[in-house]
Design a protein around this motif. Structure first.
Motif, PDB file in Angstrom:
ATOM      1  N   GLU A   1     -15.234 -17.589  10.918  1.00  0.00           N
ATOM      2  CA  GLU A   1     -15.153 -18.039   9.536  1.00  0.00           C
ATOM      3  C   GLU A   1     -15.173 -19.567   9.496  1.00  0.00           C
ATOM      4  OE1 GLU A   1     -13.323 -16.502   5.445  1.00  0.00           O
ATOM      5  OE2 GLU A   1     -12.463 -15.791   7.307  1.00  0.00           O
ATOM      6  N   GLU A   2     -16.229 -20.107   8.916  1.00  0.00           N
ATOM      7  CA  GLU A   2     -16.399 -21.547   8.739  1.00  0.00           C
ATOM      8  C   GLU A   2     -16.073 -22.324  10.020  1.00  0.00           C
ATOM      9  OE1 GLU A   2     -14.496 -22.969   5.196  1.00  0.00           O
ATOM     10  OE2 GLU A   2     -15.007 -21.158   4.084  1.00  0.00           O
ATOM     11  N   PRO A   3     -16.829 -22.105  11.087  1.00  0.00           N
ATOM     12  CA  PRO A   3     -16.546 -22.796  12.351  1.00  0.00           C
ATOM     13  C   PRO A   3     -16.734 -24.301  12.277  1.00  0.00           C
ATOM     14  CG  PRO A   3     -18.674 -21.687  12.459  1.00  0.00           C
ATOM     15  CD  PRO A   3     -18.018 -21.234  11.185  1.00  0.00           C
TER      16      PRO A   3
ATOM     17  N   PHE B   1     -15.687   0.326  20.373  1.00  0.00           N
ATOM     18  CA  PHE B   1     -16.448  -0.843  19.932  1.00  0.00           C
ATOM     19  C   PHE B   1     -15.786  -1.474  18.715  1.00  0.00           C
ATOM     20  CE2 PHE B   1     -19.528  -2.506  16.870  1.00  0.00           C
ATOM     21  CZ  PHE B   1     -20.075  -3.556  17.596  1.00  0.00           C
ATOM     22  N   PHE B   2     -15.461  -0.671  17.721  1.00  0.00           N
ATOM     23  CA  PHE B   2     -14.797  -1.201  16.533  1.00  0.00           C
ATOM     24  C   PHE B   2     -13.463  -1.852  16.889  1.00  0.00           C
ATOM     25  CE2 PHE B   2     -17.127   2.206  13.910  1.00  0.00           C
ATOM     26  CZ  PHE B   2     -18.092   1.312  13.481  1.00  0.00           C
ATOM     27  N   SER B   3     -12.702  -1.232  17.774  1.00  0.00           N
ATOM     28  CA  SER B   3     -11.347  -1.700  18.082  1.00  0.00           C
ATOM     29  C   SER B   3     -11.356  -3.041  18.799  1.00  0.00           C
ATOM     30  CB  SER B   3     -10.604  -0.659  18.926  1.00  0.00           C
ATOM     31  OG  SER B   3     -11.111  -0.610  20.250  1.00  0.00           O
ATOM     32  N   ARG B   4     -12.466  -3.410  19.416  1.00  0.00           N
ATOM     33  CA  ARG B   4     -12.531  -4.654  20.186  1.00  0.00           C
ATOM     34  C   ARG B   4     -13.100  -5.818  19.384  1.00  0.00           C
ATOM     35  NH1 ARG B   4     -15.974  -4.623  24.033  1.00  0.00           N
ATOM     36  NH2 ARG B   4     -17.005  -2.639  23.631  1.00  0.00           N
ATOM     37  N   THR B   5     -13.347  -5.619  18.104  1.00  0.00           N
ATOM     38  CA  THR B   5     -13.842  -6.705  17.253  1.00  0.00           C
ATOM     39  C   THR B   5     -12.865  -7.882  17.276  1.00  0.00           C
ATOM     40  OG1 THR B   5     -15.046  -5.224  15.766  1.00  0.00           O
ATOM     41  CG2 THR B   5     -14.368  -7.349  14.866  1.00  0.00           C
ATOM     42  N   THR B   6     -13.406  -9.089  17.413  1.00  0.00           N
ATOM     43  CA  THR B   6     -12.586 -10.301  17.480  1.00  0.00           C
ATOM     44  C   THR B   6     -12.822 -11.159  16.245  1.00  0.00           C
ATOM     45  OG1 THR B   6     -12.698 -10.334  19.903  1.00  0.00           O
ATOM     46  CG2 THR B   6     -12.081 -12.382  18.821  1.00  0.00           C
ATOM     47  N   TYR B   7     -11.728 -11.619  15.662  1.00  0.00           N
ATOM     48  CA  TYR B   7     -11.796 -12.563  14.540  1.00  0.00           C
ATOM     49  C   TYR B   7     -10.881 -13.736  14.871  1.00  0.00           C
ATOM     50  CZ  TYR B   7     -10.819 -14.532   9.884  1.00  0.00           C
ATOM     51  OH  TYR B   7     -10.656 -15.376   8.813  1.00  0.00           O
ATOM     52  N   LEU B   8     -11.397 -14.947  14.784  1.00  0.00           N
ATOM     53  CA  LEU B   8     -10.567 -16.127  15.012  1.00  0.00           C
ATOM     54  C   LEU B   8     -10.946 -17.213  14.017  1.00  0.00           C
ATOM     55  CD1 LEU B   8      -8.393 -17.540  16.715  1.00  0.00           C
ATOM     56  CD2 LEU B   8     -10.234 -18.497  18.090  1.00  0.00           C
ATOM     57  N   HIS B   9      -9.957 -17.629  13.230  1.00  0.00           N
ATOM     58  CA  HIS B   9     -10.125 -18.729  12.293  1.00  0.00           C
ATOM     59  C   HIS B   9      -8.991 -19.710  12.603  1.00  0.00           C
ATOM     60  CE1 HIS B   9     -11.373 -20.882   8.791  1.00  0.00           C
ATOM     61  NE2 HIS B   9     -10.323 -20.581   8.073  1.00  0.00           N
ATOM     62  N   LEU B  10      -9.135 -20.396  13.736  1.00  0.00           N
ATOM     63  CA  LEU B  10      -8.027 -21.153  14.296  1.00  0.00           C
ATOM     64  C   LEU B  10      -7.564 -22.256  13.349  1.00  0.00           C
ATOM     65  CD1 LEU B  10      -7.624 -22.105  17.996  1.00  0.00           C
ATOM     66  CD2 LEU B  10      -7.082 -23.788  16.254  1.00  0.00           C
ATOM     67  N   VAL B  11      -6.256 -22.231  13.048  1.00  0.00           N
ATOM     68  CA  VAL B  11      -5.619 -23.266  12.234  1.00  0.00           C
ATOM     69  C   VAL B  11      -4.855 -24.183  13.196  1.00  0.00           C
ATOM     70  CG1 VAL B  11      -3.961 -23.745  10.404  1.00  0.00           C
ATOM     71  CG2 VAL B  11      -5.422 -21.706  10.265  1.00  0.00           C
TER      72      VAL B  11
END
Length: 384
Positions: free
Chosen positions: A284-286, A162-172
């Motif tokens: 982050e700040e979508p 579960f931890f390993s599949r965490t997704t983070y996207l702050h698309l630049v």
């Protein structure tokens, strides 16, 4: 699986945190209060747990070592501690799992991070409790977690996964538009979307078509004259998105992603991320680059997408946006307010007076955003 509670000690800005995490949690606070650092707790656990590479030592080194991780207000306390409670339902009264990790520099002069506590509890029962006898025989083992070791985490591997599949996207958008010309090093896990097109390309044809059709429908509502979204590969095999707008010539108006507006790319990235997977999603700040009228609808989009059982997942969002926080569909119990102080950043849920104000008809933005306003901000213009 859902994160239901978090306890932190000496993590970055935070000397102490002890808060409930909702299925959809909104983090609000002034600049430099630590919203990104709060999200990074979950990225840190992901980096420890991921099956290829990673591990405790690398996760700490990538963040500048313990001196950069440990709260500056920690004084004599040298350990960093993280406690995460997990459950199969977001509103569960008792956790199914709890993971505890505490570490500090070792005392041998090398100053490598050394584990002083690692625990796993299942339904309140200890499944793992370190340091254990093996650690006492070989203290070198305390430089690695059992979480990262497939030979040791069998009894709680579902939590590690579960931890390993965490997704983070702050698309630049610029990294995506000008990736070929920038030709820079692609950061591990691609947090800023430079390899976003490759992520789309790696999905199966059936899944990719279904997601792009759904996103296309959303874009036709949000973007004037938008008509069609598609995927293609160029002669060299590189993936591209292409879009068509209404035009008096049927086949005219096609553009590749390099010609998309920043807002269009950010919206595509947001929607794709919501449709991709069922693990924890960190946003982050979508609201960046998006028109206010679109931002106002983000909470409703989240609610509608995540209400589908197949797509149900937990989302933690940092935001400054008045438009987003004015949406009446946000559950006030899912808001955490961060405020900086002399002893580090305080994290708290709404209090009774704030809850009463919201129940009386005021929006979360009206009640809480004024409390994130810097006390001397009116003098900013006088600096120049």
């Amino acid at each position: 699986m859902f994160v239901t509670h978090i306890v932190l000690k000496n993590w970055r800005n935070f000397r102490s945190v002890d808060e409930t995490i909702s299925e959809t949690t909104f983090l609000i606070g002034p600049n430099a209060a630590g919203k990104s650092n709060f999200l990074d707790v979950f990225r840190f656990l992901r980096d420890i747990s991921k099956p290829q590479g990673g591990g405790l030592q690398k996760a700490i080194t990538d963040r500048g070592g313990i001196p950069k991780l440990r709260c500056l207000h920690a004084r004599r306390e040298t350990d960093v501690r993280i406690e995460i409670s997990l459950a199969d339902a977001p509103d569960a009264k008792n956790p199914d799992w709890k993971y505890v990790l505490a570490f500090k520099p070792d005392e041998k002069g090398i100053h490598r991070p050394s584990i002083i506590c690692e625990q796993v509890l299942r339904d309140g029962r200890l499944v793992l409790d370190r340091p254990n006898l093996e650690d006492k025989k070989d203290p070198e083992q305390l430089t690695e977690t059992y979480l990262e070791n497939v030979r040791s985490n069998k009894a709680f591997r579902e939590m590690a996964e579960f931890f390993s599949r965490t997704t983070y996207l702050h698309l630049v958008p610029q990294l995506l538009k000008f990736g070929d010309r920038i030709a820079g090093h692609l950061l591990e896990d691609d947090p800023f979307g430079q390899g976003f097109l490759d992520r789309i390309a790696k999905s199966s044809d059936k899944v990719r078509v279904a997601r792009l059709r759904w996103i296309e429908h959303a874009l036709t509502v949000a973007i004037p004259y938008f008509k069609q979204l598609d995927f293609e590969r160029d002669a060299a095999g590189h993936p591209h998105l292409k879009a068509r707008h209404e035009h008096h010539r049927p086949n005219a108006g096609w553009q590749q992603e390099g010609q998309f507006s920043d807002g269009t790319l950010r919206l595509i990235g947001l929607l794709w991320s919501l449709l991709e997977g069922d693990a924890l999603l960190l946003l982050e700040e979508p609201e960046l680059s998006l028109n206010q009228s679109i931002v106002e609808q983000i909470p409703l989009m989240l609610k509608n997408i995540l209400s589908d059982r197949k797509r149900r997942r937990q989302v933690i969002i940092s935001t400054h946006s008045e438009a987003l926080l004015s949406n009446p569909g946000i559950n006030a119990k899912g808001v955490l307010l961060l405020n900086s102080g002399n002893e580090g950043t305080e994290v708290r849920s709404i209090n009774d007076s704030e809850a009463n104000a919201i129940e009386s008809g005021l929006s979360i933005a009206e009640v809480l955003l004024p409390k994130t306003r810097p006390s001397k901000i009116e003098h900013l213009g006088d600096v120049f």
